[in-house]
Design a protein around this motif. Structure first.
Motif, PDB file in Angstrom:
ATOM      1  N   ALA A  43       4.615   9.183  -1.686  1.00  0.00           N
ATOM      2  CA  ALA A  43       5.212   7.976  -2.254  1.00  0.00           C
ATOM      3  C   ALA A  43       5.414   6.904  -1.191  1.00  0.00           C
ATOM      4  O   ALA A  43       5.273   5.706  -1.470  1.00  0.00           O
ATOM      5  CB  ALA A  43       6.539   8.317  -2.924  1.00  0.00           C
ATOM      6  N   THR A  46       2.093   5.225  -0.593  1.00  0.00           N
ATOM      7  CA  THR A  46       1.716   4.484  -1.795  1.00  0.00           C
ATOM      8  C   THR A  46       2.472   3.168  -1.896  1.00  0.00           C
ATOM      9  O   THR A  46       1.879   2.109  -2.167  1.00  0.00           O
ATOM     10  CB  THR A  46       1.975   5.344  -3.044  1.00  0.00           C
ATOM     11  OG1 THR A  46       1.205   6.550  -2.953  1.00  0.00           O
ATOM     12  CG2 THR A  46       1.579   4.600  -4.315  1.00  0.00           C
ATOM     13  N   GLU A  47       3.776   3.198  -1.676  1.00  0.00           N
ATOM     14  CA  GLU A  47       4.596   2.002  -1.845  1.00  0.00           C
ATOM     15  C   GLU A  47       4.475   1.032  -0.673  1.00  0.00           C
ATOM     16  O   GLU A  47       4.576  -0.185  -0.860  1.00  0.00           O
ATOM     17  CB  GLU A  47       6.058   2.406  -2.044  1.00  0.00           C
ATOM     18  CG  GLU A  47       6.303   3.139  -3.350  1.00  0.00           C
ATOM     19  CD  GLU A  47       7.743   3.604  -3.498  1.00  0.00           C
ATOM     20  OE1 GLU A  47       8.545   3.335  -2.581  1.00  0.00           O
ATOM     21  OE2 GLU A  47       8.053   4.239  -4.527  1.00  0.00           O
ATOM     22  N   SER A  96      -2.228   1.596 -12.500  1.00  0.00           N
ATOM     23  CA  SER A  96      -1.181   2.149 -11.642  1.00  0.00           C
ATOM     24  C   SER A  96      -0.246   1.054 -11.141  1.00  0.00           C
ATOM     25  O   SER A  96       0.974   1.228 -11.105  1.00  0.00           O
ATOM     26  CB  SER A  96      -1.810   2.882 -10.445  1.00  0.00           C
ATOM     27  OG  SER A  96      -2.559   3.995 -10.862  1.00  0.00           O
ATOM     28  N   HIS A 100       3.852   0.655 -12.117  1.00  0.00           N
ATOM     29  CA  HIS A 100       4.863   0.617 -11.065  1.00  0.00           C
ATOM     30  C   HIS A 100       5.607  -0.724 -11.033  1.00  0.00           C
ATOM     31  O   HIS A 100       6.840  -0.768 -10.971  1.00  0.00           O
ATOM     32  CB  HIS A 100       4.228   0.871  -9.702  1.00  0.00           C
ATOM     33  CG  HIS A 100       5.221   0.858  -8.577  1.00  0.00           C
ATOM     34  ND1 HIS A 100       5.562  -0.311  -7.913  1.00  0.00           N
ATOM     35  CD2 HIS A 100       5.967   1.849  -8.010  1.00  0.00           C
ATOM     36  CE1 HIS A 100       6.476  -0.024  -6.988  1.00  0.00           C
ATOM     37  NE2 HIS A 100       6.731   1.263  -7.029  1.00  0.00           N
ATOM     38  N   HIS A 108       5.888   5.768 -10.804  1.00  0.00           N
ATOM     39  CA  HIS A 108       4.527   5.962 -10.316  1.00  0.00           C
ATOM     40  C   HIS A 108       3.680   6.597 -11.410  1.00  0.00           C
ATOM     41  O   HIS A 108       4.153   7.445 -12.170  1.00  0.00           O
ATOM     42  CB  HIS A 108       4.526   6.866  -9.084  1.00  0.00           C
ATOM     43  CG  HIS A 108       5.102   6.222  -7.864  1.00  0.00           C
ATOM     44  ND1 HIS A 108       4.444   5.225  -7.178  1.00  0.00           N
ATOM     45  CD2 HIS A 108       6.283   6.411  -7.225  1.00  0.00           C
ATOM     46  CE1 HIS A 108       5.180   4.840  -6.158  1.00  0.00           C
ATOM     47  NE2 HIS A 108       6.301   5.530  -6.160  1.00  0.00           N
ATOM     48  N   THR A 130      -2.189   8.999  -3.076  1.00  0.00           N
ATOM     49  CA  THR A 130      -1.643   7.945  -3.929  1.00  0.00           C
ATOM     50  C   THR A 130      -1.328   8.430  -5.348  1.00  0.00           C
ATOM     51  O   THR A 130      -1.059   7.620  -6.234  1.00  0.00           O
ATOM     52  CB  THR A 130      -2.608   6.751  -3.992  1.00  0.00           C
ATOM     53  OG1 THR A 130      -3.901   7.194  -4.425  1.00  0.00           O
ATOM     54  CG2 THR A 130      -2.727   6.096  -2.622  1.00  0.00           C
ATOM     55  N   GLY A 131      -1.370   9.742  -5.546  1.00  0.00           N
ATOM     56  CA  GLY A 131      -0.872  10.291  -6.800  1.00  0.00           C
ATOM     57  C   GLY A 131      -1.895  10.830  -7.764  1.00  0.00           C
ATOM     58  O   GLY A 131      -1.534  11.337  -8.825  1.00  0.00           O
TER      59      GLY A 131
END
Length: 292
Positions: A43, A46-47, A96, A100, A108, A130-131
């Motif tokens: 996470a 990703t963020e 995505s 978000h 997510h 990234t999930g």
């Protein structure tokens, strides 16, 4: 022309935000203050790095309009099911960002991706971090029962690899595996309709013999690729719309419903028809491919 179209000040600000986020990411990474889940989802990465980079495309290139975000669960699991197009699956990335950035709790989206994504060097590692995870029943069940918003594009390569003349005509949704998964996890199915993705790489033909030799699902010929070489990889700046439809609840079905072919078929057909009709409505209201 939209005032946001290719707004250089906005692009510069977005790039500055990306650099700032990356710098913060490096500082925090050095301290080791981050977590990675069982699927490899990071996470923090990703963020801090991934989503800021994607926002350049989302906000300034495709200028994505988002509607129906209130149809996503505030918490708990939900299975998003979307139409697939664009030659390269950029639609998953833009969805995505939409989830978000527009969800009130900045949730997510956990994307169920094809094997090819994870077999590709670099891309596979980024997808995990990234999930994204493999589009298999076991992983999907674990994510949904763990309360994650999870997404699938049932058309697969048939959707993103179709010719431009077939744009916005949904391909087969397989055998309804996504419905079975949702029924077993007792989570709502949220139809997602995406307009704009079909025009980023208009696919005029497919070099099938070469694709087979290379083990690829297709090799596209577009108005800019391979004619312009690497420049042909730049997506055309179509105006996008992403709509999250009314959830289809599954909690009222009994435990045997997932094994009933007729229940699975009917639900699959309902989801597909919902997306197709929504696409037609969205297209009928669109005044321009590139300006909205």
């Amino acid at each position: 022309m939209s005032s946001n179209f290719l707004n250089l000040d906005g692009v510069r600000q977005t790039i500055a935000d990306t650099i700032t986020g990356a710098a913060g990411y490096v500082r925090q990474r050095v301290t080791g203050d981050y977590e990675v889940d069982d699927f490899g989802f990071d996470a923090h990465f990703t963020e801090s790095v991934w989503l800021p980079a994607l926002r350049v495309l989302f906000d300034k290139w495709f200028r994505v309009d988002v509607s129906g975000i209130e149809n996503l669960p505030l918490d708990g699991g939900g299975l998003l099911v979307a139409n697939h197009a664009g030659t390269i699956p950029i639609d998953a990335l833009m969805t995505s960002v939409a989830v978000h950035d527009y969800h009130p709790r900045n949730r997510h989206l956990r994307v169920l991706a094809a094997d090819l994504a994870f077999d590709t060097p670099v891309i596979g590692d980024i997808a995990r971090r990234t999930g994204s995870t493999l589009a298999c029943t076991a992983d999907a069940q674990k994510l949904l029962r763990g309360g994650e918003l999870t997404a699938v594009w049932p058309e697969g390569f048939k959707g993103i690899g179709k010719l431009y003349k077939d744009r916005y005509k949904l391909q087969r949704f397989g055998r309804g595996g996504f419905v079975t998964t949702a029924l077993r996890a007792k989570v709502p199915i949220i139809p997602v309709s995406i307009v704009g993705s079909e025009e980023i790489y208009p696919m005029l033909n497919d070099l099938k013999p070469i694709a087979r030799l290379l083990g690829l699902p297709y090799i596209p010929i577009t108005p800019t690729f391979p004619l312009l070489g690497p420049l042909g990889l730049v997506p055309l700046p179509s105006k996008w719309q992403i709509h999250f439809g009314t959830p289809i609840e599954t909690g009222h079905f009994d435990d045997q419903a997932a094994d009933d072919p007729m229940v699975v078929f009917d639900l699959t057909d309902n989801v597909r028809e919902d997306i197709q009709q929504t696409l037609f409505r969205m297209l009928s209201r669109r005044s321009s491919i590139y300006f909205g």
